[in-house]
Design a protein around this motif. Structure first.
Motif, PDB file in Angstrom:
ATOM      1  N   ALA A 237     -56.500 -62.796  61.253  1.00 13.31           N
ATOM      2  CA  ALA A 237     -57.358 -61.625  61.426  1.00 13.31           C
ATOM      3  C   ALA A 237     -57.245 -61.114  62.864  1.00 13.31           C
ATOM      4  O   ALA A 237     -56.872 -61.870  63.772  1.00 13.31           O
ATOM      5  CB  ALA A 237     -58.806 -62.000  61.117  1.00 13.31           C
ATOM      6  N   LYS A 249     -64.978 -66.067  58.193  1.00 13.25           N
ATOM      7  CA  LYS A 249     -64.568 -64.702  57.893  1.00 13.25           C
ATOM      8  C   LYS A 249     -63.117 -64.442  58.306  1.00 13.25           C
ATOM      9  O   LYS A 249     -62.453 -63.575  57.728  1.00 13.25           O
ATOM     10  CB  LYS A 249     -65.514 -63.700  58.583  1.00 13.25           C
ATOM     11  CG  LYS A 249     -66.912 -63.649  57.953  1.00 13.25           C
ATOM     12  CD  LYS A 249     -66.847 -63.256  56.483  1.00 13.25           C
ATOM     13  CE  LYS A 249     -68.210 -63.156  55.833  1.00 13.25           C
ATOM     14  NZ  LYS A 249     -68.964 -61.967  56.224  1.00 13.25           N
ATOM     15  N   SER A 250     -62.610 -65.180  59.297  1.00 15.77           N
ATOM     16  CA  SER A 250     -61.173 -65.064  59.584  1.00 15.77           C
ATOM     17  C   SER A 250     -60.368 -65.795  58.513  1.00 15.77           C
ATOM     18  O   SER A 250     -59.251 -65.384  58.174  1.00 15.77           O
ATOM     19  CB  SER A 250     -60.844 -65.589  60.986  1.00 15.77           C
ATOM     20  OG  SER A 250     -61.257 -66.920  61.176  1.00 15.77           O
ATOM     21  N   TRP A 253     -59.846 -63.305  55.766  1.00 15.56           N
ATOM     22  CA  TRP A 253     -58.676 -62.439  55.999  1.00 15.56           C
ATOM     23  C   TRP A 253     -57.408 -63.170  55.528  1.00 15.56           C
ATOM     24  O   TRP A 253     -56.572 -62.595  54.820  1.00 15.56           O
ATOM     25  CB  TRP A 253     -58.569 -62.082  57.475  1.00 15.56           C
ATOM     26  CG  TRP A 253     -57.392 -61.205  57.813  1.00 15.56           C
ATOM     27  CD1 TRP A 253     -56.068 -61.554  57.817  1.00 15.56           C
ATOM     28  CD2 TRP A 253     -57.425 -59.823  58.193  1.00 15.56           C
ATOM     29  NE1 TRP A 253     -55.274 -60.483  58.180  1.00 15.56           N
ATOM     30  CE2 TRP A 253     -56.093 -59.414  58.413  1.00 15.56           C
ATOM     31  CE3 TRP A 253     -58.459 -58.902  58.386  1.00 15.56           C
ATOM     32  CZ2 TRP A 253     -55.760 -58.111  58.811  1.00 15.56           C
ATOM     33  CZ3 TRP A 253     -58.127 -57.611  58.777  1.00 15.56           C
ATOM     34  CH2 TRP A 253     -56.786 -57.219  58.989  1.00 15.56           C
ATOM     35  N   SER A 254     -57.253 -64.427  55.927  1.00 18.96           N
ATOM     36  CA  SER A 254     -56.077 -65.218  55.536  1.00 18.96           C
ATOM     37  C   SER A 254     -56.005 -65.374  54.022  1.00 18.96           C
ATOM     38  O   SER A 254     -54.907 -65.366  53.444  1.00 18.96           O
ATOM     39  CB  SER A 254     -56.116 -66.596  56.197  1.00 18.96           C
ATOM     40  OG  SER A 254     -56.129 -66.494  57.600  1.00 18.96           O
ATOM     41  N   ARG A 287     -52.499 -51.331  55.567  1.00 17.74           N
ATOM     42  CA  ARG A 287     -52.470 -52.712  55.103  1.00 17.74           C
ATOM     43  C   ARG A 287     -51.236 -52.939  54.237  1.00 17.74           C
ATOM     44  O   ARG A 287     -50.493 -52.014  53.922  1.00 17.74           O
ATOM     45  CB  ARG A 287     -53.738 -53.036  54.288  1.00 17.74           C
ATOM     46  CG  ARG A 287     -55.051 -52.895  55.070  1.00 17.74           C
ATOM     47  CD  ARG A 287     -55.156 -53.926  56.175  1.00 17.74           C
ATOM     48  NE  ARG A 287     -56.442 -53.906  56.850  1.00 17.74           N
ATOM     49  CZ  ARG A 287     -56.699 -53.251  57.977  1.00 17.74           C
ATOM     50  NH1 ARG A 287     -55.744 -52.524  58.563  1.00 17.74           N
ATOM     51  NH2 ARG A 287     -57.898 -53.306  58.536  1.00 17.74           N
ATOM     52  N   CYS A 305     -61.049 -58.143  51.989  1.00 16.31           N
ATOM     53  CA  CYS A 305     -60.777 -59.270  52.896  1.00 16.31           C
ATOM     54  C   CYS A 305     -60.181 -58.789  54.221  1.00 16.31           C
ATOM     55  O   CYS A 305     -60.332 -59.465  55.247  1.00 16.31           O
ATOM     56  CB  CYS A 305     -59.811 -60.256  52.246  1.00 16.31           C
ATOM     57  SG  CYS A 305     -60.460 -61.117  50.801  1.00 16.31           S
ATOM     58  N   TRP A 306     -59.487 -57.650  54.206  1.00 16.87           N
ATOM     59  CA  TRP A 306     -58.785 -57.145  55.394  1.00 16.87           C
ATOM     60  C   TRP A 306     -59.572 -56.073  56.146  1.00 16.87           C
ATOM     61  O   TRP A 306     -58.993 -55.301  56.915  1.00 16.87           O
ATOM     62  CB  TRP A 306     -57.433 -56.581  54.979  1.00 16.87           C
ATOM     63  CG  TRP A 306     -56.514 -57.598  54.371  1.00 16.87           C
ATOM     64  CD1 TRP A 306     -56.487 -58.937  54.610  1.00 16.87           C
ATOM     65  CD2 TRP A 306     -55.496 -57.341  53.395  1.00 16.87           C
ATOM     66  NE1 TRP A 306     -55.494 -59.531  53.867  1.00 16.87           N
ATOM     67  CE2 TRP A 306     -54.874 -58.588  53.109  1.00 16.87           C
ATOM     68  CE3 TRP A 306     -55.032 -56.186  52.753  1.00 16.87           C
ATOM     69  CZ2 TRP A 306     -53.828 -58.694  52.199  1.00 16.87           C
ATOM     70  CZ3 TRP A 306     -53.989 -56.303  51.848  1.00 16.87           C
ATOM     71  CH2 TRP A 306     -53.391 -57.546  51.577  1.00 16.87           C
ATOM     72  N   HIS A 308     -61.521 -54.567  59.092  1.00 13.39           N
ATOM     73  CA  HIS A 308     -61.354 -54.891  60.519  1.00 13.39           C
ATOM     74  C   HIS A 308     -62.564 -55.622  61.078  1.00 13.39           C
ATOM     75  O   HIS A 308     -62.426 -56.637  61.775  1.00 13.39           O
ATOM     76  CB  HIS A 308     -61.081 -53.606  61.306  1.00 13.39           C
ATOM     77  CG  HIS A 308     -60.391 -53.841  62.608  1.00 13.39           C
ATOM     78  ND1 HIS A 308     -60.987 -54.515  63.653  1.00 13.39           N
ATOM     79  CD2 HIS A 308     -59.150 -53.505  63.036  1.00 13.39           C
ATOM     80  CE1 HIS A 308     -60.144 -54.575  64.669  1.00 13.39           C
ATOM     81  NE2 HIS A 308     -59.015 -53.977  64.325  1.00 13.39           N
ATOM     82  N   LYS A 310     -65.272 -58.154  60.851  1.00 17.88           N
ATOM     83  CA  LYS A 310     -65.432 -59.338  60.008  1.00 17.88           C
ATOM     84  C   LYS A 310     -66.759 -59.339  59.255  1.00 17.88           C
ATOM     85  O   LYS A 310     -66.872 -59.926  58.173  1.00 17.88           O
ATOM     86  CB  LYS A 310     -65.298 -60.605  60.840  1.00 17.88           C
ATOM     87  CG  LYS A 310     -66.438 -60.859  61.813  1.00 17.88           C
ATOM     88  CD  LYS A 310     -66.253 -62.195  62.510  1.00 17.88           C
ATOM     89  CE  LYS A 310     -67.476 -62.544  63.353  1.00 17.88           C
ATOM     90  NZ  LYS A 310     -67.329 -63.871  63.998  1.00 17.88           N
ATOM     91  N   ARG A 313     -66.494 -58.082  55.753  1.00 12.45           N
ATOM     92  CA  ARG A 313     -65.705 -58.833  54.768  1.00 12.45           C
ATOM     93  C   ARG A 313     -66.630 -59.654  53.866  1.00 12.45           C
ATOM     94  O   ARG A 313     -67.704 -60.084  54.294  1.00 12.45           O
ATOM     95  CB  ARG A 313     -64.724 -59.778  55.474  1.00 12.45           C
ATOM     96  CG  ARG A 313     -63.692 -59.075  56.322  1.00 12.45           C
ATOM     97  CD  ARG A 313     -62.877 -60.061  57.165  1.00 12.45           C
ATOM     98  NE  ARG A 313     -62.329 -59.382  58.342  1.00 12.45           N
ATOM     99  CZ  ARG A 313     -61.978 -59.989  59.463  1.00 12.45           C
ATOM    100  NH1 ARG A 313     -62.115 -61.309  59.576  1.00 12.45           N
ATOM    101  NH2 ARG A 313     -61.503 -59.287  60.472  1.00 12.45           N
TER     102      ARG A 313
END
Length: 330
Positions: A237, A249-250, A253-254, A287, A305-306, A308, A310, A313
């Motif tokens: 992220a 939350k990162s 993103w993953s 994205r 999920c992506w 910006h 967090k 998300r």
């Protein structure tokens, strides 16, 4: 966000931006066929094999004579991964063994023990079971064996022949459940990717490789990485890249990138792009594109999920509920 200026002023990050870490290409060869005895077991029977091993200090500190090493399965950040057998009484338990790569990591023993203790405290059907540690001429982590191996490699070999999109979504639903468990325990995985999702069979997945995970301290919302290291930038992220900050939350993103890998049947994210190009794409609110066979609703989960910020998300518990409706629709 102002992150672009920060990484340009940081020499270590500049190197990563220009030459981000890439997964090696998968050789065009067939993987060895897993033993039928393992792959034909039901999910419940496979789980019982490892649940029968008690979580005691005596079992955790394994004796070398009880461990038999077989062929090499692969390599990771800490060293090689071997297939093996753990002898416990009259029982032969299939295992994967992570060996320590001492020459590259001076502090590898302490890092390995951190990983071992962390994993030993985790108990969820979609988390790889830590059995114990064996110390001899090298240090070895002894883990349950997932016979079909990493999801990304299996997907590349299968190309949709064995794994329908419905099965792929079921696998990623299980990954979301495992990550929701970690989230509830205040653990940050920090390296979630298809390469770290292992298949017991075509409908049973487990999350692996907690080599960079850390428990969050009470009251802490994130932890800071000490250095960039061999960062899997394409799964990170923006706040991880700019500020070295990681939290659940990162991981979300993953997870979005991992879901993209799965629904694209093992394609590499951002293939051919440098780190600075990836960040420019993200900062311009662009994205990864929807994989051809991915249902639009599942792609919408990736886009969530992506986000910006967090805070915008979803949580992993949210993702579990979002994915639930797609389990029998694809």
């Amino acid at each position: 966000m102002g992150g672009g200026i920060q990484w340009q002023q940081n020499p270590a990050l500049c190197n990563i931006m220009q030459e981000p870490w890439e997964e090696p290409d998968i050789p065009d060869v067939e993987a060895p066929t897993p033993r039928r005895a393992l792959t034909c077991l039901s999910d419940e029977d496979s789980q019982k094999i490892y649940d029968s091993v008690p979580r005691t200090e005596d079992v955790f500190n394994l004796h070398r004579g009880d461990l038999e090493l077989h062929e090499k399965l692969g390599a990771g950040n800490f060293g090689s991964v071997m297939k093996g057998v753990f002898r416990r009484g009259g029982q032969l338990i299939p295992v994967a063994v992570k060996t320590l790569k001492q020459d590259e990591l001076p502090n590898a023993e302490s890092e390995l023990m951190k990983e071992a203790r962390l994993m030993a405290n985790l108990q969820h059907r979609n988390i790889v079971r830590m059995i114990g540690v064996c110390r001899s001429d090298m240090i070895m982590l002894v883990l349950e064996l997932a016979p079909l191996g990493p999801l990304n490699k299996y997907l590349k070999r299968a190309c949709g022949r064995e794994l329908t999109m419905n099965k792929v979504i079921e696998i990623m639903f299980q990954v979301a459940e495992g990550m929701a468990y970690l989230e509830s325990k205040n653990f940050v995985h920090r390296d979630l990717a298809a390469r770290n999702v292992l298949l017991v069979n075509e409908q049973f997945a487990k999350i692996s490789d907690f080599g960079m995970s850390k428990a969050l301290g009470l009251g802490n919302e994130y932890y800071k990485a000490e250095s960039a290291g061999k960062w899997p930038l394409k799964w990170y992220a923006p706040e991880c890249i700019y500020y070295f900050k990681f939290d659940s939350k990162s991981d979300v993103w993953s997870y979005g990138v991992t879901l993209w890998e799965a629904t694209s049947y093992g394609a590499k994210p951002y293939r051919g792009l440098k780190g600075c190009q990836i960040l420019e794409l993200i900062e311009n609110n662009r994205r990864l594109e929807r994989p051809d066979q991915c249902p639009p609703g599942v792609f919408d989960i990736m886009l969530r999920c992506w986000r910006h910020d967090k805070n915008d998300r979803p949580s992993f518990r949210d993702i579990v509920e979002l994915l639930r409706k797609f389990r029998s629709k694809s």
